[in-house]
Design a protein around this motif. Sequence first.
Motif, mmCIF file in Angstrom:
data_model
loop_
_atom_site.group_PDB
_atom_site.id
_atom_site.type_symbol
_atom_site.label_atom_id
_atom_site.label_comp_id
_atom_site.label_asym_id
_atom_site.label_seq_id
_atom_site.Cartn_x
_atom_site.Cartn_y
_atom_site.Cartn_z
ATOM 1 N N VAL A 58 0.831 -1.204 0.000
ATOM 2 C CA VAL A 58 0.000 0.000 0.000
ATOM 3 C C VAL A 58 0.865 1.253 0.000
ATOM 4 N N SER A 59 1.968 1.227 0.745
ATOM 5 C CA SER A 59 2.868 2.392 0.771
ATOM 6 C C SER A 59 3.424 2.680 -0.612
ATOM 7 N N ALA A 60 3.927 1.649 -1.299
ATOM 8 C CA ALA A 60 4.540 1.851 -2.605
ATOM 9 C C ALA A 60 3.501 2.215 -3.659
ATOM 10 N N ALA A 61 2.375 1.471 -3.686
ATOM 11 C CA ALA A 61 1.331 1.765 -4.671
ATOM 12 C C ALA A 61 0.744 3.152 -4.434
ATOM 13 N N GLY A 62 0.531 3.495 -3.158
ATOM 14 C CA GLY A 62 -0.017 4.813 -2.838
ATOM 15 C C GLY A 62 0.921 5.931 -3.212
ATOM 16 N N ALA A 63 2.235 5.705 -3.032
ATOM 17 C CA ALA A 63 3.211 6.735 -3.392
ATOM 18 C C ALA A 63 3.172 7.024 -4.888
ATOM 19 N N THR A 64 3.084 5.976 -5.713
ATOM 20 C CA THR A 64 3.017 6.217 -7.159
ATOM 21 C C THR A 64 1.707 6.896 -7.538
ATOM 22 N N TYR A 65 0.628 6.562 -6.846
ATOM 23 C CA TYR A 65 -0.659 7.220 -7.089
ATOM 24 C C TYR A 65 -0.557 8.716 -6.815
ATOM 25 N N LEU A 66 0.264 9.073 -5.832
ATOM 26 C CA LEU A 66 0.458 10.478 -5.483
ATOM 27 C C LEU A 66 1.509 11.159 -6.357
ATOM 28 N N GLY A 67 2.056 10.428 -7.327
ATOM 29 C CA GLY A 67 3.018 11.020 -8.242
ATOM 30 C C GLY A 67 4.452 10.921 -7.805
ATOM 31 N N ALA A 68 4.711 10.136 -6.769
ATOM 32 C CA ALA A 68 6.082 9.990 -6.277
ATOM 33 C C ALA A 68 6.789 8.834 -6.981
ATOM 34 N N LYS A 69 8.108 8.883 -6.982
ATOM 35 C CA LYS A 69 8.921 7.784 -7.492
ATOM 36 C C LYS A 69 9.162 6.815 -6.345
ATOM 37 N N ALA A 70 8.665 5.575 -6.496
ATOM 38 C CA ALA A 70 8.670 4.636 -5.367
ATOM 39 C C ALA A 70 9.350 3.329 -5.735
ATOM 40 N N ALA A 71 9.986 2.732 -4.732
ATOM 41 C CA ALA A 71 10.571 1.394 -4.867
ATOM 42 C C ALA A 71 10.026 0.510 -3.757
ATOM 43 N N LEU A 72 9.917 -0.767 -4.065
ATOM 44 C CA LEU A 72 9.457 -1.771 -3.103
ATOM 45 C C LEU A 72 10.494 -2.882 -3.077
ATOM 46 N N VAL A 73 11.040 -3.171 -1.898
ATOM 47 C CA VAL A 73 12.080 -4.186 -1.755
ATOM 48 C C VAL A 73 11.507 -5.368 -0.983
ATOM 49 N N GLU A 74 11.633 -6.569 -1.543
ATOM 50 C CA GLU A 74 11.113 -7.775 -0.893
ATOM 51 C C GLU A 74 12.082 -8.922 -1.121
ATOM 52 N N VAL A 75 12.412 -9.637 -0.050
ATOM 53 C CA VAL A 75 13.385 -10.719 -0.142
ATOM 54 C C VAL A 75 12.748 -12.018 -0.620
ATOM 55 N N ASP A 76 11.429 -12.149 -0.505
ATOM 56 C CA ASP A 76 10.777 -13.407 -0.839
ATOM 57 C C ASP A 76 9.707 -13.187 -1.898
ATOM 58 N N ARG A 77 8.421 -13.295 -1.514
ATOM 59 C CA ARG A 77 7.307 -13.139 -2.448
ATOM 60 C C ARG A 77 6.432 -11.981 -2.004
ATOM 61 N N LEU A 78 5.862 -11.272 -2.961
ATOM 62 C CA LEU A 78 4.910 -10.227 -2.612
ATOM 63 C C LEU A 78 3.628 -10.864 -2.077
ATOM 64 N N GLY A 79 3.000 -10.176 -1.159
ATOM 65 C CA GLY A 79 1.743 -10.656 -0.595
ATOM 66 C C GLY A 79 1.766 -10.782 0.916
ATOM 67 N N GLY A 80 2.943 -11.054 1.483
ATOM 68 C CA GLY A 80 3.068 -11.089 2.935
ATOM 69 C C GLY A 80 2.349 -12.240 3.593
ATOM 70 N N ASP A 81 2.252 -12.165 4.922
ATOM 71 C CA ASP A 81 1.634 -13.229 5.708
ATOM 72 C C ASP A 81 0.187 -13.473 5.315
ATOM 73 N N CYS A 82 -0.556 -12.415 5.052
ATOM 74 C CA CYS A 82 -1.982 -12.579 4.779
ATOM 75 C C CYS A 82 -2.206 -13.532 3.610
ATOM 76 N N LEU A 83 -1.427 -13.385 2.560
ATOM 77 C CA LEU A 83 -1.600 -14.229 1.386
ATOM 78 C C LEU A 83 -1.011 -15.619 1.579
ATOM 79 N N TRP A 84 0.196 -15.709 2.109
ATOM 80 C CA TRP A 84 0.932 -16.971 2.062
ATOM 81 C C TRP A 84 0.820 -17.805 3.321
ATOM 82 N N THR A 85 0.745 -17.181 4.498
ATOM 83 C CA THR A 85 0.789 -17.966 5.750
ATOM 84 C C THR A 85 -0.258 -17.519 6.768
ATOM 85 N N GLY A 86 -1.213 -16.693 6.343
ATOM 86 C CA GLY A 86 -2.188 -16.177 7.297
ATOM 87 C C GLY A 86 -3.606 -16.284 6.795
#
Length: 345
Positions: free
Chosen positions: A19-47
């Motif tokens: 949400v932070s990265a997607a929201g930043a681009t929506y606001l016109g900012a240049k954003a990067a998202l760094v993830e060591v594994d898979r996107l989606g976090g606990d909610c998607l994969w283990t929660g």
Amino acid sequence: MKPDRYDLIAIGGGTAGLVSAAGATYLGAKAALVEVDRLGGDCLWTGCVPSKALIASARAAAVRRDASALGLAGVSPGPDWIAVRDSMRAARDRVAVHDDPARFRRMGVDVIAGAASFEGAKTLRVGDRLLTAAHVVIATGAAPSIPDIPGLAEAGFETHHTVFDLAVAPRSVAVIGGGPIGIEFAQLFARLGATVTVFEAAPSILLREDPDAVRVVADALAGDGVTIETGSVVESLSRTAGGRAVRWRRGDEPARDTMVDVVLVASGRAPRISALGLDRAGIATDRGVKVDSLLRTSVPGVWAAGDCVGSLQFTHVADYHAKLVLRNALTPARGRVDLSRVPRV
């Protein structure tokens, strides 16, 4: 090495980071998202997604088992664990398309695979790259907290991060911890045919909940055949030819052994921050990353959101955290905007 510059970098591809990265681009900012594994976090994969998919299967199994109460023939044979597991994985895959890195790249987010660590206040190293930004959002989530029980590692155990990949249906399960995660798994495994025992050191399961509600839950668990041992401490574990021996004790009573196929550790979660090099950036910690009411850390321009803060660990709280950061970090320079229009993740 000259660092790549961004307006905002989010560390962690769970809800808060997405949400932070997607929201930043929506606001016109240049954003990067760094993830060591898979996107989606606990909610998607283990929660949320896999656990609720298994709960749906377990509920259906309980309805079949108790059908005689509705005047129908009950079905007693146990379910096919592999089929149940595959159904859960299919549900997870249906949701995973929404967290595909390509989707966020189309939004304008620079999705970077790798482990991030701080080199300075707002400078990160990811592999052989250096990144810097006006704002950095720490959103690395939390991981299962493993108790120091003699023999636990040698005996082998599962957590809510690994239990979804069991290759064989467990015939018996010991759950260490009577909080929401432990109780959720205790009921679903019991409904799927396992003999389940919950060990909780406190005098009650679900200690933070209303006592009347806890009694309702305890009665439902008893109806599903779950044994709950409150006020009980697991002293050690060992592996035997017959499975795993859980040695436990209640107060001054003699120690007892319970034999099980699977041990599930559900004794809490701890913020995942140890590998970030926060000390190099001067970022203070307590239970997690230390923040104020606006989610600002001790370093100006560095924020923290979601489970790594150590507060309420829920997806909707992580979403709220991310939007609070966006409102205070980026919107002052861009005027009044409607953050409800931030792309859903």
